[in-house]
Design a protein around this motif. Structure first.
Motif, PDB file in Angstrom:
ATOM      1  N   TYR A  13      -5.654   4.084  -6.664  1.00  0.00           N
ATOM      2  CA  TYR A  13      -4.791   4.323  -7.818  1.00  0.00           C
ATOM      3  C   TYR A  13      -3.693   3.260  -7.791  1.00  0.00           C
ATOM      4  O   TYR A  13      -2.986   3.124  -6.791  1.00  0.00           O
ATOM      5  CB  TYR A  13      -4.182   5.724  -7.763  1.00  0.00           C
ATOM      6  CG  TYR A  13      -5.243   6.793  -7.801  1.00  0.00           C
ATOM      7  CD1 TYR A  13      -5.826   7.172  -9.005  1.00  0.00           C
ATOM      8  CD2 TYR A  13      -5.675   7.410  -6.629  1.00  0.00           C
ATOM      9  CE1 TYR A  13      -6.812   8.150  -9.038  1.00  0.00           C
ATOM     10  CE2 TYR A  13      -6.664   8.390  -6.661  1.00  0.00           C
ATOM     11  CZ  TYR A  13      -7.224   8.746  -7.861  1.00  0.00           C
ATOM     12  OH  TYR A  13      -8.203   9.707  -7.900  1.00  0.00           O
ATOM     13  N   CYS A  15      -0.490   1.088  -9.841  1.00  0.00           N
ATOM     14  CA  CYS A  15       0.490   0.855 -10.900  1.00  0.00           C
ATOM     15  C   CYS A  15       0.719  -0.647 -10.907  1.00  0.00           C
ATOM     16  O   CYS A  15       1.001  -1.238  -9.854  1.00  0.00           O
ATOM     17  CB  CYS A  15       1.798   1.589 -10.623  1.00  0.00           C
ATOM     18  SG  CYS A  15       3.146   1.049 -11.710  1.00  0.00           S
ATOM     19  N   GLN A  37       0.174   0.677  -4.839  1.00  0.00           N
ATOM     20  CA  GLN A  37      -1.011   1.509  -4.630  1.00  0.00           C
ATOM     21  C   GLN A  37      -0.586   2.911  -4.227  1.00  0.00           C
ATOM     22  O   GLN A  37       0.333   3.079  -3.413  1.00  0.00           O
ATOM     23  CB  GLN A  37      -1.904   0.906  -3.552  1.00  0.00           C
ATOM     24  CG  GLN A  37      -3.216   1.633  -3.419  1.00  0.00           C
ATOM     25  CD  GLN A  37      -4.195   0.873  -2.560  1.00  0.00           C
ATOM     26  OE1 GLN A  37      -4.348  -0.317  -2.672  1.00  0.00           O
ATOM     27  NE2 GLN A  37      -4.858   1.593  -1.683  1.00  0.00           N
ATOM     28  N   TYR A  38      -1.268   3.916  -4.783  1.00  0.00           N
ATOM     29  CA  TYR A  38      -0.928   5.318  -4.537  1.00  0.00           C
ATOM     30  C   TYR A  38      -2.166   6.109  -4.154  1.00  0.00           C
ATOM     31  O   TYR A  38      -3.289   5.651  -4.315  1.00  0.00           O
ATOM     32  CB  TYR A  38      -0.267   5.935  -5.772  1.00  0.00           C
ATOM     33  CG  TYR A  38       1.082   5.324  -6.029  1.00  0.00           C
ATOM     34  CD1 TYR A  38       2.195   5.758  -5.333  1.00  0.00           C
ATOM     35  CD2 TYR A  38       1.226   4.275  -6.921  1.00  0.00           C
ATOM     36  CE1 TYR A  38       3.436   5.183  -5.532  1.00  0.00           C
ATOM     37  CE2 TYR A  38       2.463   3.691  -7.126  1.00  0.00           C
ATOM     38  CZ  TYR A  38       3.565   4.148  -6.425  1.00  0.00           C
ATOM     39  OH  TYR A  38       4.783   3.566  -6.625  1.00  0.00           O
ATOM     40  N   THR A  39      -1.928   7.337  -3.705  1.00  0.00           N
ATOM     41  CA  THR A  39      -3.019   8.211  -3.291  1.00  0.00           C
ATOM     42  C   THR A  39      -3.445   9.169  -4.397  1.00  0.00           C
ATOM     43  O   THR A  39      -4.424   9.891  -4.224  1.00  0.00           O
ATOM     44  CB  THR A  39      -2.631   9.029  -2.041  1.00  0.00           C
ATOM     45  OG1 THR A  39      -1.433   9.760  -2.324  1.00  0.00           O
ATOM     46  CG2 THR A  39      -2.400   8.116  -0.845  1.00  0.00           C
ATOM     47  N   SER A  40      -2.713   9.181  -5.529  1.00  0.00           N
ATOM     48  CA  SER A  40      -3.107  10.054  -6.636  1.00  0.00           C
ATOM     49  C   SER A  40      -2.815   9.391  -7.976  1.00  0.00           C
ATOM     50  O   SER A  40      -1.948   8.513  -8.083  1.00  0.00           O
ATOM     51  CB  SER A  40      -2.366  11.401  -6.572  1.00  0.00           C
ATOM     52  OG  SER A  40      -1.022  11.252  -6.990  1.00  0.00           O
ATOM     53  N   GLN A  43       0.860  10.019  -9.152  1.00  0.00           N
ATOM     54  CA  GLN A  43       1.861   9.130  -8.559  1.00  0.00           C
ATOM     55  C   GLN A  43       1.871   7.769  -9.263  1.00  0.00           C
ATOM     56  O   GLN A  43       2.932   7.218  -9.540  1.00  0.00           O
ATOM     57  CB  GLN A  43       1.585   8.926  -7.071  1.00  0.00           C
ATOM     58  CG  GLN A  43       1.841  10.130  -6.217  1.00  0.00           C
ATOM     59  CD  GLN A  43       1.361   9.922  -4.786  1.00  0.00           C
ATOM     60  OE1 GLN A  43       0.354   9.263  -4.538  1.00  0.00           O
ATOM     61  NE2 GLN A  43       2.098  10.485  -3.842  1.00  0.00           N
ATOM     62  N   ALA A  44       0.692   7.238  -9.548  1.00  0.00           N
ATOM     63  CA  ALA A  44       0.597   5.943 -10.228  1.00  0.00           C
ATOM     64  C   ALA A  44       1.168   6.038 -11.642  1.00  0.00           C
ATOM     65  O   ALA A  44       1.898   5.147 -12.092  1.00  0.00           O
ATOM     66  CB  ALA A  44      -0.852   5.466 -10.261  1.00  0.00           C
ATOM     67  N   ARG A  47       5.019   6.247 -11.541  1.00  0.00           N
ATOM     68  CA  ARG A  47       5.632   4.947 -11.222  1.00  0.00           C
ATOM     69  C   ARG A  47       5.588   4.027 -12.433  1.00  0.00           C
ATOM     70  O   ARG A  47       6.555   3.325 -12.726  1.00  0.00           O
ATOM     71  CB  ARG A  47       4.928   4.308 -10.025  1.00  0.00           C
ATOM     72  CG  ARG A  47       5.548   2.995  -9.584  1.00  0.00           C
ATOM     73  CD  ARG A  47       6.996   3.210  -9.138  1.00  0.00           C
ATOM     74  NE  ARG A  47       7.640   1.999  -8.723  1.00  0.00           N
ATOM     75  CZ  ARG A  47       7.863   1.678  -7.447  1.00  0.00           C
ATOM     76  NH1 ARG A  47       7.486   2.471  -6.479  1.00  0.00           N
ATOM     77  NH2 ARG A  47       8.469   0.561  -7.150  1.00  0.00           N
TER      78      ARG A  47
END
Length: 92
Positions: A13, A15, A37-40, A43-44, A47
Motif C-alpha cells: 500500500y 501513498c 509504504q503502509y500495511t493497510s 493508512q495510505a 496519508r
C-alpha cells in the motif's frame, strides 16, 4: 521445504505525492515528490489526504500493488484515492 510466506504474493500500500515543476516553457509538469509504504489501504488513504492539504503538494495518490517475490514483478496499481493534480494513469 519452502516457506509459503516468502513466495506468496505481497500487497503493498503506497501513498505517492506530486509537486509541480516549472520547465521554463509553458505548463509546469508533475513530478513524484515522496513515497510512503503502509500495511493497510486505510493508512495510505489517510496519508494521501493529509499530504494533499499541504501547500507544497500538487496532488497525491494512494494505491496498492501486488508484488510476486519469486519473479520480482509488480502488478498494475489499484487506486484507493486520487486527490488534487495527479498524472493520467497512462503516464503512471
Amino acid at each position: 521445504m519452502t516457506d509459503d510466506s516468502e513466495t506468496a504474493p505481497k500487497v503493498r500500500y503506497i501513498c505517492q505525492t506530486y509537486v509541480e515543476k516549472s520547465s521554463g516553457r509553458g505548463q509546469p509538469s508533475l513530478q513524484i515528490d515522496k513515497q510512503f509504504q503502509y500495511t493497510s489501504a486505510e493508512q495510505a488513504r489517510e496519508r494521501a489526504e493529509r499530504e494533499c492539504r499541504s501547500d507544497a503538494c500538487a496532488g497525491a495518490d494512494a494505491y496498492s500493488v501486488i508484488e510476486d517475490p519469486a519473479s520480482g514483478e509488480v502488478g498494475e496499481p489499484a487506486f484507493i484515492v486520487r486527490l488534487g493534480n495527479v498524472p493520467e494513469f497512462d503516464t503512471f
